[in-house]
Motif scaffolding. Structure first.
Motif: not given
Length: 197
Positions: A178-183
């Motif tokens: 769920g780590d999609t910030t800035g990706r």
């Protein structure tokens, strides 16, 4: 030690010929980045008729490069596609160029890949200001001139493949968590070849 994942290595000329059409290279790249898509979605991105895109996807499927994505269709009318291998595909020129037909196919595919990569990089350059300082400072282009043997160049390619796999897995794991910030999708093009000045 676990076996490292390998790309789908093309050793059959008929399979390689699937990519002599530049649109198929473009569709494969878009599908790889998207994870899965319908012919209609891809058609919008390449400005082609969905029927033509569907035809080319079926041709890629015949050679095992793409497959239907299971569980994606809401009503059974839309066919969803995905790449068959997350590791991609590759080939060794020497295994396919024993005939004039093989040499012509390798030439066409290699030039098609180069043109596709060039268009992708030129697209970035044309809109780099819109990405902002963080991304433009992180983006790079590099060229090194090295004195190597053929065996050393092959060893370097293996090391670069390992580095790329490690970073690809890191990005996939982050997205899964769920780590999609800035990706964003990032493409890296490296070439290694001999030349004589």
């Amino acid at each position: 030690m676990p076996e490292k994942p390998r790309s789908d290595r093309i050793t059959d000329l008929s399979r390689l010929k699937a990519f002599t059409n530049p649109l198929r290279i473009q569709l494969y790249r878009l599908l790889y980045a998207a994870g899965s898509a319908t012919a209609s979605q891809l058609a919008e991105q390449v400005d082609q008729a969905p029927s033509l895109v569907s035809y080319h996807l079926r041709k890629l499927a015949e050679q095992g490069f793409v497959t239907e994505a299971s569980g994606r269709s809401d009503d059974g009318r839309q066919r969803w596609w995905q790449v068959a291998s997350e590791e991609g595909w590759g080939f060794r020129e020497s295994e396919l160029t024993g005939t004039p037909e093989g040499a012509a196919a390798v030439d066409a595919v290699t030039k098609g890949l180069l043109e596709s990569r060039d268009a992708q990089y030129r697209g970035y350059l044309g809109q780099s200001a819109a990405w902002g300082k963080e991304w433009t400072d992180a983006a790079f282009t590099s060229e090194w001139m090295l004195d190597l043997t053929a065996a050393e160049l092959a060893e370097m390619e293996e090391e670069l493949q390992a580095v790329s796999r490690r970073w690809r897995e890191r990005g996939r794991a982050a997205r899964t968590a769920g780590d999609t910030t800035g990706r964003e999708h990032v493409t890296v093009h490296l070439y290694g070849f001999p030349f004589r000045p």
